[in-house]
Design an enzyme around this catalytic site. Structure first.
Site, PDB file in Angstrom:
ATOM      1  N   ASP A  92       0.858  -1.180   0.000  1.00  0.00           N
ATOM      2  CA  ASP A  92       0.000   0.000   0.000  1.00  0.00           C
ATOM      3  C   ASP A  92       0.894   1.229   0.000  1.00  0.00           C
ATOM      4  OD1 ASP A  92      -2.117   1.716   0.159  1.00  0.00           O
ATOM      5  OD2 ASP A  92      -2.699   1.177   2.191  1.00  0.00           O
ATOM      6  N   SER A  93       0.341   2.355  -0.410  1.00  0.00           N
ATOM      7  CA  SER A  93       1.153   3.560  -0.591  1.00  0.00           C
ATOM      8  C   SER A  93       1.341   4.361   0.688  1.00  0.00           C
ATOM      9  CB  SER A  93       0.494   4.470  -1.626  1.00  0.00           C
ATOM     10  OG  SER A  93      -0.726   4.980  -1.119  1.00  0.00           O
ATOM     11  N   GLY A  94       0.547   4.081   1.708  1.00  0.00           N
ATOM     12  CA  GLY A  94       0.506   4.941   2.877  1.00  0.00           C
ATOM     13  C   GLY A  94      -0.672   5.895   2.841  1.00  0.00           C
ATOM     14  N   GLY A  95      -1.436   5.864   1.748  1.00  0.00           N
ATOM     15  CA  GLY A  95      -2.593   6.751   1.630  1.00  0.00           C
ATOM     16  C   GLY A  95      -3.628   6.507   2.705  1.00  0.00           C
ATOM     17  N   PHE A  96      -3.798   5.256   3.113  1.00  0.00           N
ATOM     18  CA  PHE A  96      -4.782   4.979   4.166  1.00  0.00           C
ATOM     19  C   PHE A  96      -4.349   5.608   5.484  1.00  0.00           C
ATOM     20  CE2 PHE A  96      -6.644   2.476   7.624  1.00  0.00           C
ATOM     21  CZ  PHE A  96      -7.983   2.603   7.305  1.00  0.00           C
ATOM     22  N   ASP A 146      -2.349   8.327  -2.630  1.00  0.00           N
ATOM     23  CA  ASP A 146      -3.684   8.895  -2.772  1.00  0.00           C
ATOM     24  C   ASP A 146      -4.140   9.457  -1.433  1.00  0.00           C
ATOM     25  OD1 ASP A 146      -3.971   6.376  -1.503  1.00  0.00           O
ATOM     26  OD2 ASP A 146      -6.089   6.341  -2.012  1.00  0.00           O
ATOM     27  N   GLN A 188     -10.989   7.321  -6.370  1.00  0.00           N
ATOM     28  CA  GLN A 188     -11.600   7.885  -5.175  1.00  0.00           C
ATOM     29  C   GLN A 188     -12.934   8.542  -5.550  1.00  0.00           C
ATOM     30  OE1 GLN A 188     -10.822   7.546  -2.031  1.00  0.00           O
ATOM     31  NE2 GLN A 188      -8.788   6.626  -2.158  1.00  0.00           N
ATOM     32  N   GLY A 215     -11.230   4.430  -0.617  1.00  0.00           N
ATOM     33  CA  GLY A 215     -12.194   5.295   0.050  1.00  0.00           C
ATOM     34  C   GLY A 215     -13.514   4.647   0.389  1.00  0.00           C
ATOM     35  N   CYS A 303     -13.925 -26.747   8.167  1.00  0.00           N
ATOM     36  CA  CYS A 303     -12.658 -26.122   7.788  1.00  0.00           C
ATOM     37  C   CYS A 303     -11.540 -27.164   7.719  1.00  0.00           C
ATOM     38  CB  CYS A 303     -12.289 -25.029   8.789  1.00  0.00           C
ATOM     39  SG  CYS A 303     -10.764 -24.148   8.394  1.00  0.00           S
ATOM     40  N   CYS A 305      -8.192 -26.309   7.991  1.00  0.00           N
ATOM     41  CA  CYS A 305      -6.933 -25.721   8.457  1.00  0.00           C
ATOM     42  C   CYS A 305      -6.308 -26.548   9.576  1.00  0.00           C
ATOM     43  CB  CYS A 305      -7.153 -24.273   8.913  1.00  0.00           C
ATOM     44  SG  CYS A 305      -7.876 -24.100  10.572  1.00  0.00           S
ATOM     45  N   CYS A 308      -8.204 -26.459  12.986  1.00  0.00           N
ATOM     46  CA  CYS A 308      -9.450 -27.238  13.044  1.00  0.00           C
ATOM     47  C   CYS A 308      -9.195 -28.737  12.989  1.00  0.00           C
ATOM     48  CB  CYS A 308     -10.375 -26.814  11.912  1.00  0.00           C
ATOM     49  SG  CYS A 308     -11.066 -25.148  12.155  1.00  0.00           S
ATOM     50  N   HIS A 334      -6.716 -20.014  11.350  1.00  0.00           N
ATOM     51  CA  HIS A 334      -8.071 -20.415  10.966  1.00  0.00           C
ATOM     52  C   HIS A 334      -8.796 -19.310  10.206  1.00  0.00           C
ATOM     53  CE1 HIS A 334     -12.160 -21.803  10.957  1.00  0.00           C
ATOM     54  NE2 HIS A 334     -12.505 -20.641  11.512  1.00  0.00           N
TER      55      HIS A 334
END
Length: 369
Positions: A92-96, A146, A188, A215, A303, A305, A308, A334
């Site tokens: 991710d770009s860091g926009g969040f 963004d 966006q 967004g 499941c 996994c 489980c 899980h």
């Protein structure tokens, strides 16, 4: 080097099966991608991820820039070697964080000045700086810088924000120095259909390897999110992957896939796992609750996994109450496998042209209305 292969289109919805090819391998879509914010998926080893059949994972530009620093990761041979993950990685770009650290940052046209959540030190991220960091990290898919518009946002602010994101994308493209990384642009526009259309037109004009919808899942009702997907996804090209950022609840995965979304990610499965909640085919189970003290059944009998197959609810509840680290390991394994397996089932249902029936059956069993 990067190619999206459209394999099958569901005749009764917008869902589709695809495969995206990267320098570190290919992954099938629709896909859920575990989040490894700080170059690790919390409580889960790379071997665990292979065993639950995770195909690609995420890391976060902002957090790795703050600690340990992108230059150190580059010195270590890049993110793949640093964290010993051989498959595709998306950063991710860091926009969040521009959105989530609202009290610590100041947004201007040049970029974002913010204070570290660790020590309060001042930093500046621009589109150029974000590309420099992501080029150093070396992920296969990198995201343009963004602004993730908060909810609610008034129309004028949302418009200015979306237009800034479009301008920042052009600067990201110019600053990107590596052809072996696929740069995705982010659409966006907040909760305004006309702004989503405007943003899509501006972002898509750059002819990138893939596109994301940002967004959303920022506090709005799910019905509003679906409405925005209905007006945005049809604008996106058929021959490129479509990535819905930050979405991970089972119902949102299904509704996104039905609308033609290919890629999803979220911290939800590991976050709730650490709080003692697991996802099962019959809904959420808060396994720390006393009712499970003598429940010697698996977390989810359906499941496959490791947790489980080998342990009971009673044992895992004991681990939680005793504050044992293994509790988070097992519940995280899980929950991630549950969502990865759900998307495997979605792909199978699309192939057999029974996705709508599968979704209805899942909702009925899980407890959604």
């Amino acid at each position: 080097m990067f190619e999206f292969e459209l394999i099958k289109q569901d005749p009764r919805s917008k869902a589709r099966i695809g495969k995206f090819h990267t320098p570190h391998g290919s992954f099938d879509t629709p896909i859920f991608m575990p989040v490894g914010t700080q170059a690790t998926v919390k409580a889960v080893t790379p071997k665990n991820l292979e065993e639950i059949q995770a195909q690609t994972i995420l890391a976060n530009t902002y957090h790795l820039y703050i600690r340990p620093g992108h230059k150190l990761v580059k010195e270590a041979g890049g993110l793949h070697r640093f964290m010993n993950w051989k498959g595709p990685i998306l950063t991710d770009s860091g926009g969040f964080q521009v959105f989530s650290l609202a009290d610590l940052r100041n947004i201007k046209e040049e970029g974002v000045t913010f204070r570290s959540h660790l020590d309060g030190s001042s930093h500046f991220l621009s589109p150029e700086r974000v590309m420099e960091i992501q080029n150093a990290l070396g992920a296969d898919i990198i995201m343009a810088f963004d602004e993730c518009t908060p909810y609610p946002a008034d129309y004028d602010y949302a418009k200015r924000s979306a237009e800034r994101t479009s301008r920042w994308l052009k600067r990201c493209i110019q600053a990107n120095r590596r052809e072996d990384q696929a740069l995705f642009g982010i659409i966006q526009g907040s909760m305004y259909a006309d702004l989503r259309k405007m943003s899509a037109e501006n972002i898509l004009a750059n002819d990138l390897p893939g596109y994301a919808i940002g967004g959303l899942s920022v506090g709005e009702p799910k019905s509003v999110m679906y409405e925005m997907l209905d007006c945005t996804v049809p604008l996106m090209p058929q021959n490129k992957p479509r990535y819905l950022m930050g979405v991970g609840s089972p119902d949102c995965l299904l509704e996104g896939a039905l609308r033609g979304v290919d890629m999803f990610d979220c911290v939800l499965p590991t976050r709730i796992a650490r709080n003692g909640t697991v996802l099962t085919s019959h809904g959420k189970v808060v396994v720390r609750n006393a009712v499970y003290e003598r429940d010697f059944s698996p977390l989810d009998p359906e499941c496959d996994c490791y947790a489980c197959k080998n342990f009971t609810r009673a044992y895992i509840r004991h681990l939680i109450k005793a504050n044992e680290i293994l509790a988070s390991v097992l519940t995280s394994i899980h929950n991630l496998r549950f969502l990865i397996r759900l998307m495997e089932q979605v792909r199978e249902a699309i192939w057999e042209e029974r996705l709508i029936e599968f979704c209805n059956e899942f909702y009925a069993k899980y407890g959604y209305e």
